[in-house]
Design an enzyme around this catalytic site. Structure first.
Site, PDB file in Angstrom:
ATOM      1  N   GLY A 135       0.862  -1.316  -0.025  1.00  0.00           N
ATOM      2  CA  GLY A 135      -0.096  -0.100   0.148  1.00  0.00           C
ATOM      3  C   GLY A 135       0.890   1.151   0.125  1.00  0.00           C
ATOM      4  O   GLY A 135       1.043   1.777  -0.972  1.00  0.00           O
ATOM      5  N   ARG A 136       1.247   1.533   1.102  1.00  0.00           N
ATOM      6  CA  ARG A 136       2.320   2.879   1.417  1.00  0.00           C
ATOM      7  C   ARG A 136       3.242   2.964   0.239  1.00  0.00           C
ATOM      8  O   ARG A 136       3.536   4.007  -0.024  1.00  0.00           O
ATOM      9  CB  ARG A 136       2.768   2.612   2.913  1.00  0.00           C
ATOM     10  CG  ARG A 136       3.497   4.081   3.381  1.00  0.00           C
ATOM     11  CD  ARG A 136       4.363   3.576   4.562  1.00  0.00           C
ATOM     12  NE  ARG A 136       3.330   2.726   5.407  1.00  0.00           N
ATOM     13  CZ  ARG A 136       2.750   3.505   6.557  1.00  0.00           C
ATOM     14  NH1 ARG A 136       2.738   4.733   6.807  1.00  0.00           N
ATOM     15  NH2 ARG A 136       1.947   2.878   7.335  1.00  0.00           N
ATOM     16  N   CYS A 172      -8.754  21.073  18.598  1.00  0.00           N
ATOM     17  CA  CYS A 172      -8.907  21.333  20.022  1.00  0.00           C
ATOM     18  C   CYS A 172      -8.219  20.043  20.625  1.00  0.00           C
ATOM     19  O   CYS A 172      -9.129  19.223  21.301  1.00  0.00           O
ATOM     20  CB  CYS A 172     -10.189  21.701  20.470  1.00  0.00           C
ATOM     21  SG  CYS A 172     -10.759  23.299  19.873  1.00  0.00           S
ATOM     22  N   GLU A 173      -6.987  19.696  20.590  1.00  0.00           N
ATOM     23  CA  GLU A 173      -6.354  18.696  20.766  1.00  0.00           C
ATOM     24  C   GLU A 173      -5.001  18.720  20.918  1.00  0.00           C
ATOM     25  O   GLU A 173      -4.531  19.264  19.972  1.00  0.00           O
ATOM     26  CB  GLU A 173      -6.622  17.390  19.982  1.00  0.00           C
ATOM     27  CG  GLU A 173      -8.128  16.831  19.958  1.00  0.00           C
ATOM     28  CD  GLU A 173      -8.396  16.034  21.151  1.00  0.00           C
ATOM     29  OE1 GLU A 173      -7.599  15.350  21.786  1.00  0.00           O
ATOM     30  OE2 GLU A 173      -9.646  15.892  21.158  1.00  0.00           O
ATOM     31  N   TYR A 182      -2.864   6.454   3.796  1.00  0.00           N
ATOM     32  CA  TYR A 182      -3.419   6.571   4.945  1.00  0.00           C
ATOM     33  C   TYR A 182      -3.429   8.008   5.499  1.00  0.00           C
ATOM     34  O   TYR A 182      -3.343   8.417   6.530  1.00  0.00           O
ATOM     35  CB  TYR A 182      -2.359   6.008   6.355  1.00  0.00           C
ATOM     36  CG  TYR A 182      -2.090   4.562   6.062  1.00  0.00           C
ATOM     37  CD1 TYR A 182      -3.242   3.431   5.834  1.00  0.00           C
ATOM     38  CD2 TYR A 182      -0.898   3.873   5.281  1.00  0.00           C
ATOM     39  CE1 TYR A 182      -3.139   2.208   5.350  1.00  0.00           C
ATOM     40  CE2 TYR A 182      -0.654   2.408   4.711  1.00  0.00           C
ATOM     41  CZ  TYR A 182      -1.779   1.769   4.850  1.00  0.00           C
ATOM     42  OH  TYR A 182      -1.398   0.516   4.482  1.00  0.00           O
ATOM     43  N   ARG A 216      -1.729  10.552  11.059  1.00  0.00           N
ATOM     44  CA  ARG A 216      -0.555   9.689  11.427  1.00  0.00           C
ATOM     45  C   ARG A 216       0.294  10.409  12.379  1.00  0.00           C
ATOM     46  O   ARG A 216       0.655   9.493  13.213  1.00  0.00           O
ATOM     47  CB  ARG A 216       0.221   9.322  10.137  1.00  0.00           C
ATOM     48  CG  ARG A 216      -0.647   8.602   9.053  1.00  0.00           C
ATOM     49  CD  ARG A 216       0.128   8.111   8.000  1.00  0.00           C
ATOM     50  NE  ARG A 216       1.086   7.185   8.473  1.00  0.00           N
ATOM     51  CZ  ARG A 216       2.667   7.501   8.674  1.00  0.00           C
ATOM     52  NH1 ARG A 216       3.090   8.679   8.351  1.00  0.00           N
ATOM     53  NH2 ARG A 216       3.219   6.511   9.119  1.00  0.00           N
TER      54      ARG A 216
HETATM   55  C1  LIG Z   1      -3.223  -7.464   5.720  1.00  0.00           C
HETATM   56  C2  LIG Z   1      -2.419  -6.323   5.044  1.00  0.00           C
HETATM   57  N1  LIG Z   1      -1.982  -6.220   4.040  1.00  0.00           N
HETATM   58  C3  LIG Z   1      -1.444  -4.882   3.673  1.00  0.00           C
HETATM   59  C4  LIG Z   1      -1.284  -4.005   4.262  1.00  0.00           C
HETATM   60  C5  LIG Z   1      -0.565  -2.774   3.577  1.00  0.00           C
HETATM   61  O1  LIG Z   1       0.527  -2.446   4.205  1.00  0.00           O
HETATM   62  P1  LIG Z   1       1.408  -1.255   3.612  1.00  0.00           P
HETATM   63  O2  LIG Z   1       0.517  -0.114   3.451  1.00  0.00           O
HETATM   64  O3  LIG Z   1       2.507  -1.201   4.707  1.00  0.00           O
HETATM   65  O4  LIG Z   1       2.225  -1.768   2.588  1.00  0.00           O
HETATM   66  C6  LIG Z   1      -1.823  -3.792   5.502  1.00  0.00           C
HETATM   67  C7  LIG Z   1      -1.464  -2.755   6.322  1.00  0.00           C
HETATM   68  O5  LIG Z   1      -1.479  -2.736   7.439  1.00  0.00           O
HETATM   69  C8  LIG Z   1      -2.430  -5.103   6.024  1.00  0.00           C
HETATM   70  O6  LIG Z   1      -2.788  -4.904   7.196  1.00  0.00           O
END
Ligand SMILES: Cc1ncc(COP(=O)(O)O)c(C=O)c1O
Length: 406
Positions: free
Chosen positions: A265-266, A331-332, A360, A302
């Protein structure tokens, strides 16, 4: 960053907004896709949870990406974006009957089950539907990912996955599940991992499971190694490349002739996005100079949630000469994007970019403090498009209705 262009977009769209670079997103996916070409068979499933904007999903789907989903809504989004069902994998500890039914009906590539009772439920649903569900077991490898504790998922005390011994027993007794083809294993140890060692540890354990099962005549077809590859949030940080990561995988798995599945993802969406905000106030106290932005922790949680560092740049020329705590308006006390950042002298109305917010960011946003969701803009060279417009207050409150007695 093209300051003139971003200023133009800001004037048109208003701030805050997320700005995504199509080119960077494509480059990131291509680098991953090229790295896995060395493997026998591989599917790269983008972790939709990191960024679920339909245009982002469509770009990646068009490049051949699959999808890693964690809810029924993400299943719909992935299918609508053009991801074919046979490239979708589904993880999560609390999948409901409705979500599982939709996934089985769609005929997705693999449901990664996280408990024995989930496998039983999948089995029951598949038999009712007259189908065979493709299932993998998400194992809990008890590996420390050496990342922030809130994004560590593969330790024994975490809620994720099935214990090794239980997984082994379930694989050996797969015959009992007539509606399930139990043919895969998944291991995901956490997120924002910059050190390849935790991956190696998890791969070694997974390989041992494959060998132990093979000795008993059980051959798994799919090894899903999850996501987790980190990105550089700080200027002096460096992240392993997809090629470095795949080299570790190959080193461990060598001759495995089945299919590998990846859930990044990231490392695909993270540095393809920034959160652009305006300075609404510069506030001086005895202790500090605060640059108060019009973006808050509701737009990018984050830093508040994971103590995450994001590089912050002022979108103006000038020597970095003043030290600011860059904060949001919420307000945190946790609503801080960065402490003691040295930036050019800031004035009200100046634009700043909170970088590496493509993953994210928008997906974790909320309406806290009565703040409508920010717009999302896609940039491709000099052209740009609003790919999600800013929410209105009426839309934000649109689901509310009065109690008849009030
Ligand atoms: C099961 C699973 N797969 C993939 C991901 C994607 O992770 P990332 O964005 O760190 O690559 C996550 C994120 O925590 C996850 O829980």
């Amino acid at each position: 960053m093209n300051i003139a262009l971003i200023s133009k977009i800001a004037a048109e769209v208003g701030t805050p907004f997320y700005l995504y670079s199509e080119q960077r997103l494509r480059q990131n996916f291509q680098a991953f896709a090229d790295a896995v070409k060395t493997l026998n068979k591989a599917t790269v499933c983008f972790a939709v949870k990191s960024n679920f904007n339909p245009t982002i999903l469509k770009i990646l789907a068009g490049m051949g990406a699959g999808a890693d989903i964690v809810s029924g809504a993400e299943l719909e989004l992935a299918l609508q974006a053009g991801v074919s069902a046979n490239k979708i994998v589904f993880s999560g500890v609390g999948k409901t009957r409705t979500e599982l039914t939709a996934a089985i009906q769609a005929g997705i590539k693999q449901i990664n089950a996280e408990s024995e009772s989930e496998i039983r439920l999948i089995n029951d649903i598949a038999l009712e539907l007259g189908k065979t569900a493709a299932v993998g077991i998400r194992v809990n490898p008890d590996v420390d990912a050496r990342t922030h504790e809130k994004i560590t998922t593969g330790k024994k005390e975490n809620k994720f996955g099935i214990d090794w011994n239980d997984a082994y027993r379930l694989f050996l007794s797969a015959e009992q599940f007539k509606g399930v083809s139990l043919h895969g294993i998944e291991v995901h140890v956490g997120s924002q991992i910059l050190d390849l060692e935790p991956f190696r540890e998890a791969f070694v354990k997974t390989k041992k499971m494959l060998t132990a099962l093979k000795d008993k005549g059980v051959l798994l077809q799919t090894v899903d190694v999850g996501g987790g590859l980190g990105v550089a949030y700080k200027a002096d940080e460096s992240a392993p490349s997809p090629a470095d990561y795949i080299a570790v995988l190959q080193d461990v798995f060598g001759d495995f002739d089945g299919e590998f599945v990846f859930e990044p993802g990231r490392c695909l969406s993270g540095d393809a996005g920034a959160l652009i905000a305006s300075v609404v106030r510069v506030k001086q106290t005895d202790e500090k100079s605060f640059a108060v932005l019009d973006a808050g922790m509701n737009d990018l949680v984050r830093p508040a949630m994971y103590d995450a560092y994001h590089t912050i740049s002022a979108l103006k020329d000038g020597k970095a000469s003043r030290t600011y705590d860059v904060v949001g308006p919420i307000c945190e006390s946790a609503d801080i994007f960065g402490k003691d950042r040295v930036l050019p002298e800031l004035d009200e109305g100046d634009l700043v970019a909170i970088e590496t917010a493509g993953a994210y960011g928008a997906t974790m946003a909320s309406n806290y403090n009565g703040r409508p969701l920010a717009a999302e803009v896609l940039l491709d060279g000099n052209r740009y498009a609003v790919i999600r417009r800013r929410q209105t207050v009426a839309e934000m409150m649109g689901l509310c209705q009065p109690a008849p007695w009030v």
